[in-house]
Design a protein around this motif. Structure first.
Motif, PDB file in Angstrom:
ATOM      1  N   GLY A   1      -6.169   6.172   4.334  1.00 36.10           N
ATOM      2  CA  GLY A   1      -6.357   7.260   5.316  1.00 36.10           C
ATOM      3  C   GLY A   1      -5.270   8.192   5.586  1.00 36.10           C
ATOM      4  N   GLN A   2      -5.307   9.361   5.886  1.00 35.64           N
ATOM      5  CA  GLN A   2      -4.219  10.253   6.156  1.00 35.64           C
ATOM      6  C   GLN A   2      -4.112  10.115   7.643  1.00 35.64           C
ATOM      7  N   VAL A   3      -2.755   9.822   8.008  1.00 38.55           N
ATOM      8  CA  VAL A   3      -2.424   9.601   9.424  1.00 38.55           C
ATOM      9  C   VAL A   3      -1.246  10.592   9.594  1.00 38.55           C
ATOM     10  N   VAL A   4      -1.255  11.263  11.042  1.00 35.42           N
ATOM     11  CA  VAL A   4       0.106  11.693  11.778  1.00 35.42           C
ATOM     12  C   VAL A   4       0.323  10.873  12.780  1.00 35.42           C
TER      13      VAL A   4
ATOM     14  N   ARG B   1      10.665   2.686  11.418  1.00 36.60           N
ATOM     15  CA  ARG B   1       9.569   1.759  10.998  1.00 36.60           C
ATOM     16  C   ARG B   1       8.521   2.484  10.350  1.00 36.60           C
ATOM     17  N   LEU B   2       8.746   3.679  10.014  1.00 38.35           N
ATOM     18  CA  LEU B   2       7.823   4.589   9.250  1.00 38.35           C
ATOM     19  C   LEU B   2       8.468   5.075   8.060  1.00 38.35           C
ATOM     20  N   ASP B   3       9.743   4.645   7.893  1.00 42.53           N
ATOM     21  CA  ASP B   3      10.474   5.188   6.480  1.00 42.53           C
ATOM     22  C   ASP B   3       9.846   4.911   5.354  1.00 42.53           C
ATOM     23  N   ARG B   4       8.847   3.813   5.136  1.00 44.98           N
ATOM     24  CA  ARG B   4       8.370   3.363   3.888  1.00 44.98           C
ATOM     25  C   ARG B   4       6.983   4.215   3.607  1.00 44.98           C
ATOM     26  N   LEU B   5       6.621   5.202   4.723  1.00 50.90           N
ATOM     27  CA  LEU B   5       5.463   5.854   4.539  1.00 50.90           C
ATOM     28  C   LEU B   5       5.805   7.530   4.621  1.00 50.90           C
ATOM     29  N   PRO B   6       6.489   7.911   3.534  1.00 50.42           N
ATOM     30  CA  PRO B   6       6.955   9.418   3.575  1.00 50.42           C
ATOM     31  C   PRO B   6       5.855  10.299   3.783  1.00 50.42           C
ATOM     32  N   ALA B   7       4.548  10.006   3.423  1.00 48.83           N
ATOM     33  CA  ALA B   7       3.390  10.855   3.535  1.00 48.83           C
ATOM     34  C   ALA B   7       2.883  11.029   4.791  1.00 48.83           C
TER      35      ALA B   7
ATOM     36  N   ALA C   1       3.404   0.847  14.692  1.00 53.44           N
ATOM     37  CA  ALA C   1       3.703   0.899  13.434  1.00 53.44           C
ATOM     38  C   ALA C   1       2.876   0.037  12.283  1.00 53.44           C
ATOM     39  N   HIS C   2       2.486  -1.097  12.894  1.00 53.16           N
ATOM     40  CA  HIS C   2       1.545  -1.814  12.233  1.00 53.16           C
ATOM     41  C   HIS C   2       0.188  -1.373  11.962  1.00 53.16           C
ATOM     42  N   VAL C   3      -0.405  -0.428  13.027  1.00 53.67           N
ATOM     43  CA  VAL C   3      -1.479   0.120  12.646  1.00 53.67           C
ATOM     44  C   VAL C   3      -1.417   1.303  11.849  1.00 53.67           C
ATOM     45  N   VAL C   4      -0.477   1.954  11.971  1.00 55.13           N
ATOM     46  CA  VAL C   4      -0.219   3.077  11.055  1.00 55.13           C
ATOM     47  C   VAL C   4      -0.175   2.733   9.492  1.00 55.13           C
ATOM     48  N   HIS C   5       0.592   1.604   9.042  1.00 54.24           N
ATOM     49  CA  HIS C   5       0.734   0.923   7.923  1.00 54.24           C
ATOM     50  C   HIS C   5      -0.684   0.522   7.587  1.00 54.24           C
ATOM     51  N   ALA C   6      -1.325  -0.009   8.331  1.00 52.42           N
ATOM     52  CA  ALA C   6      -2.752  -0.512   7.835  1.00 52.42           C
ATOM     53  C   ALA C   6      -3.627   0.600   7.673  1.00 52.42           C
ATOM     54  N   LEU C   7      -3.518   1.740   8.576  1.00 49.88           N
ATOM     55  CA  LEU C   7      -4.365   2.931   8.195  1.00 49.88           C
ATOM     56  C   LEU C   7      -4.019   3.550   6.862  1.00 49.88           C
ATOM     57  N   ALA C   8      -2.572   3.810   6.925  1.00 44.53           N
ATOM     58  CA  ALA C   8      -2.304   4.566   5.352  1.00 44.53           C
ATOM     59  C   ALA C   8      -2.415   3.755   4.343  1.00 44.53           C
ATOM     60  N   GLY C   9      -2.264   2.315   4.340  1.00 43.97           N
ATOM     61  CA  GLY C   9      -2.512   1.218   3.344  1.00 43.97           C
ATOM     62  C   GLY C   9      -3.921   1.376   2.843  1.00 43.97           C
ATOM     63  N   SER C  10      -4.799   1.591   3.641  1.00 48.65           N
ATOM     64  CA  SER C  10      -6.440   1.579   3.179  1.00 48.65           C
ATOM     65  C   SER C  10      -6.695   2.951   2.773  1.00 48.65           C
TER      66      SER C  10
END
Length: 316
Positions: free
Chosen positions: A25-28, A40-46, A14-23
């Motif tokens: 990047g498009q993430v799945v 842990r991913l609730d704040r990343l609706p995209a 989840a930390h890696v996903v937040h870092a990638l999305a925060g930069s």
């Protein structure tokens, strides 16, 4: 075009996903939720979350195609040395067979970039001196052996298929970049100590003089982001130690916990397990030179952020 993060609903994932999305990047995310938490991913609706296993080749290939995936960050694994020692078949199935299946899917769909979360457990009980990436690898546990096998597999795929792959050898990861993403795994040192403090009991720890590099999870997430950016820029890949480059004993960690929490962390010491080396502190110079990765947090930051997250995550 996006990056697939396997195990992306886990603590590190989840930390890696937040870092990638925060930069930007498009993430799945692909996660079977056996240990991960979709919250842990609730704040990343995209960021789409696909529930399933990396060994489900049909599912993985569909995800790679439908999300136009250009690279994979592979974090899904069984991670505990003690757990993998008790059930090595499950460890090899998850960590090696899962990586084989994932790489097969990547090759089938033309995904040529891969970041692999390896471990300093590959070194085993190393000789004295700077522990560079060229040091001998003599893992003591099935976990360490499965991670080394994953590295070997990536090197063979790079040679045969032109895969650009980065293996990141991670030490002990702790702390939280956000209190909502904290670690609650009772097998890890800090959650175990915090639980003992809450219960008013002495924390039971193995090998008080065992030395490790305790690195903040935010710094580890940044290292994964740096690896992604390097591969996107055309880097061929490689193997890198991640960490602070500084070692702390278990007793050192307990002293900092006492400072941060005000609690009594006098431990009940038991013998360290055979699969636990006495000291593993990686040299992180190569990651700094080639990836621009440098830890920004010290042990006090690690413990403070972990404690803040622990207090938030405990039920009233």
């Amino acid at each position: 075009m996006s990056w697939l993060v396997t195990g992306g609903a886990g603590y590190l994932g989840a930390h890696v996903v937040h870092a990638l999305a925060g930069s930007g990047g498009q993430v799945v995310v692909l996660d079977d939720l056996s240990t991960g938490d979709a919250g842990r991913l609730d704040r990343l609706p995209a960021v789409p979350l696909v529930v399933g296993s990396v060994r489900d080749r049909g599912l993985v290939r569909r995800v790679l195609r439908e999300h136009a995936v250009r690279g994979v960050v592979h974090l899904a694994a069984r991670e505990q040395a003690e757990e993998t020692g008790a059930d090595p078949l499950a460890a090899w199935t998850a960590n090696v067979e899962g990586t084989v299946a994932l790489l097969e899917s990547c090759r089938a769909k033309g995904v040529g970039r891969f970041v692999f979360a390896s471990s300093t457990a590959v070194y085993g009980d190393p000789d004295a001196g700077p522990l560079t990436e060229d040091a001998p690898c003599r893992p003591l546990s099935p976990y360490g052996r499965t991670k080394l096998a994953g590295e070997w597999l990536l090197r063979d795929c790079a040679a045969a298929y032109g895969l650009a792959a980065v293996s990141l050898r991670l030490p002990d990861v702790a702390g939280a970049a956000d209190p909502r993403l904290g670690d609650t795994n009772a097998a890890h040192l800090l959650p175990r100590v915090f639980a003992a403090l809450d219960a008013g009991t002495a924390p039971v720890v193995a090998g008080g003089t065992v030395v490790r590099d305790h690195v903040h999870v935010a710094d580890v997430a940044d290292a994964h982001l740096a690896a992604v950016r390097a591969l996107e820029a055309g880097a061929p890949g490689g193997t890198y130690n991640v960490g602070t480059g500084r070692g702390s004993s278990v007793l050192d960690v307990l002293r900092v916990v006492a400072e941060v929490t005000g609690g009594d962390t006098t431990p009940e010491l038991v013998d360290r397990r055979p699969e636990e080396p006495a000291s593993v502190v990686p040299d992180v110079g190569r990651a700094g030179r080639e990836l621009g990765v440098r830890a920004r947090h010290d042990l006090h930051d690690v413990v403070t952020s972990a404690w803040t997250a622990w207090r938030r995550l405990q039920p009233l």
